[in-house]
Design a protein around this motif. Structure first.
Motif, PDB file in Angstrom:
ATOM      1  N   ARG A  46       7.397  -7.414  -6.793  1.00 20.36           N
ATOM      2  CA  ARG A  46       7.112  -8.363  -5.891  1.00 20.36           C
ATOM      3  C   ARG A  46       8.506  -9.034  -5.185  1.00 20.36           C
ATOM      4  O   ARG A  46       8.875  -8.985  -4.067  1.00 20.36           O
ATOM      5  N   ARG A  85      -3.141 -13.682 -10.270  1.00 18.94           N
ATOM      6  CA  ARG A  85      -1.987 -13.191 -10.784  1.00 18.94           C
ATOM      7  C   ARG A  85      -0.928 -14.258 -10.871  1.00 18.94           C
ATOM      8  O   ARG A  85      -0.956 -15.306 -10.037  1.00 18.94           O
ATOM      9  N   ARG A 129      -0.422 -12.451   1.550  1.00  8.20           N
ATOM     10  CA  ARG A 129      -1.032 -13.287   0.708  1.00  8.20           C
ATOM     11  C   ARG A 129      -0.037 -14.472   0.243  1.00  8.20           C
ATOM     12  O   ARG A 129      -0.579 -15.375  -0.019  1.00  8.20           O
ATOM     13  N   ASP A 176      -6.157 -11.395  -6.496  1.00  2.39           N
ATOM     14  CA  ASP A 176      -4.997 -11.680  -5.784  1.00  2.39           C
ATOM     15  C   ASP A 176      -4.707 -13.130  -5.973  1.00  2.39           C
ATOM     16  O   ASP A 176      -3.473 -13.475  -5.908  1.00  2.39           O
ATOM     17  N   ARG A 228       0.887  -1.161   0.038  1.00  4.06           N
ATOM     18  CA  ARG A 228      -0.035   0.040   0.064  1.00  4.06           C
ATOM     19  C   ARG A 228       0.884   1.304   0.045  1.00  4.06           C
ATOM     20  O   ARG A 228       0.568   2.209  -0.961  1.00  4.06           O
ATOM     21  N   ARG A 276     -11.064  -8.071  -5.802  1.00  2.00           N
ATOM     22  CA  ARG A 276      -9.926  -7.907  -5.407  1.00  2.00           C
ATOM     23  C   ARG A 276      -9.247  -9.472  -5.071  1.00  2.00           C
ATOM     24  O   ARG A 276      -8.035  -9.757  -5.444  1.00  2.00           O
TER      25      ARG A 276
HETATM   26  O1  C5P Z   1      -3.692  -6.851   3.425  1.00  2.00           O
HETATM   27  P1  C5P Z   1      -4.068  -5.523   2.505  1.00  2.00           P
HETATM   28  O2  C5P Z   1      -5.485  -5.870   2.241  1.00  2.00           O
HETATM   29  O3  C5P Z   1      -3.558  -4.398   3.354  1.00  2.00           O
HETATM   30  O4  C5P Z   1      -3.251  -5.969   0.970  1.00  2.00           O
HETATM   31  C1  C5P Z   1      -3.154  -5.045   0.129  1.00  2.00           C
HETATM   32  C2  C5P Z   1      -3.449  -5.409  -0.964  1.00  2.00           C
HETATM   33  O5  C5P Z   1      -1.766  -5.663  -1.243  1.00  2.00           O
HETATM   34  C3  C5P Z   1      -3.928  -6.941  -1.414  1.00  2.00           C
HETATM   35  O6  C5P Z   1      -5.025  -6.927  -2.035  1.00  2.00           O
HETATM   36  C4  C5P Z   1      -2.792  -7.578  -2.457  1.00  2.00           C
HETATM   37  O7  C5P Z   1      -3.151  -7.087  -3.832  1.00  2.00           O
HETATM   38  C5  C5P Z   1      -1.415  -6.879  -1.897  1.00  2.00           C
HETATM   39  N1  C5P Z   1      -0.698  -7.818  -1.184  1.00  2.00           N
HETATM   40  C6  C5P Z   1       0.056  -8.621  -1.968  1.00  2.00           C
HETATM   41  N2  C5P Z   1       0.970  -9.495  -1.208  1.00  2.00           N
HETATM   42  C7  C5P Z   1       1.103  -9.374  -0.005  1.00  2.00           C
HETATM   43  C8  C5P Z   1       0.110  -8.441   0.860  1.00  2.00           C
HETATM   44  C9  C5P Z   1      -0.475  -7.646   0.185  1.00  2.00           C
HETATM   45  O8  C5P Z   1      -0.266  -8.794  -2.999  1.00  2.00           O
HETATM   46  N3  C5P Z   1       2.073 -10.217   0.736  1.00  2.00           N
END
Ligand code: C5P
Length: 222
Positions: free
Chosen positions: A106, A184, A127, A181, A36, A177
């Motif tokens: 990433r 991808r 995630r 998630d 974020r 979302r």
């Molecule tokens: O956990 P949160 O809702 O704050 O995460 C926001 C976004 O960040 C997720 O929807 C996801 O796309 C991404 N994210 C991710 N990998 C992570 C944590 C978050 O891709 N380890």
């Protein structure tokens, strides 16, 4: 010791991982906050999300810190500035996936995240923590809940922060979302084969924390 907590939005990961870390005296790391904060920086700098080289360059010169306050709140510092409030708006939330789907970004994030585990006992939520960041973690949990319950929890969270959203829109945005998630190519949301699945639909926060703690205690006893 490294404990990972993965799962979709609104499954209760943040609240539970934070409480668990507190209970164990471990460092709590919210990786969503990192994605974020970096998305906020890219938006502020008006970087074209298709310009991957520029984004990676920007990521490498970005400093994101998760600062634990005395009241156990976590402050997110982006290049030293407190952006904790700015990174939770619905607009920002809907933009994060554009950055989170880029494999090169990433990679930078994963490096940052691994560095937390080098010298700390941690509870890290996200995630792809149990699958990509720490495949060898000591304990892995995958937290899920019914989509309607997740949307309701998120609605209440935003309301508490004074952010007004339409429940139906929120539900649709969450579904979208989740889909992005999970689908991808790089670091998708996925339960690690060796993660323990916990469905928090009918459980209170305390019940989930207790369930997770009992697994950890069992593991320690072995
Ligand atoms: O956990 P949160 O809702 O704050 O995460 C926001 C976004 O960040 C997720 O929807 C996801 O796309 C991404 N994210 C991710 N990998 C992570 C944590 C978050 O891709 N380890």
């Amino acid at each position: 010791m490294i404990i990972t907590v993965d799962g979709p939005a609104g499954a209760g990961k943040s609240t539970i991982a934070k409480k668990l870390a507190q209970k164990l005296g471990f460092l709590y790391v919210d990786t969503g906050a990192m994605y974020r904060a970096f998305t906020l920086k890219a938006l502020n700098d008006k970087v074209n999300f298709a310009d991957i080289d520029r984004l990676v360059f920007l990521a490498r010169e970005t400093n994101i810190q998760l600062k634990q306050m005395e009241n156990n709140e976590i402050k997110v510092l982006l290049d030293g500035e407190d952006v904790s409030g700015l990174i939770r708006t619905p607009e920002l939330t809907n933009a994060v996936f554009k950055v989170a789907q880029i494999p090169q970004i990433r990679e930078v994030m994963v490096q940052w995240q691994r560095s937390y585990g080098e010298s700390n006992n941690i509870v890290m939520e996200g995630r792809d923590i149990g699958t990509v960041v720490f495949p060898q973690a000591d304990e892995k949990f995958y937290l899920d809940a019914d989509i309607n319950i997740r949307a309701e929890r998120r609605y209440n969270e935003l309301k508490e922060k004074g952010i007004d959203v339409d429940m139906h829109d929120l539900l649709e945005q969450m579904k979208a979302r989740d889909y992005k998630d999970k689908n991808r190519s790089s670091g998708p949301l996925k339960k690690a084969d060796d993660a323990i699945l916990i469905d928090s639909t009918g459980l209170s926060i305390e019940e989930v924390v207790d369930t997770i703690s009992s697994y950890i205690n069992d593991e320690k006893r072995k």
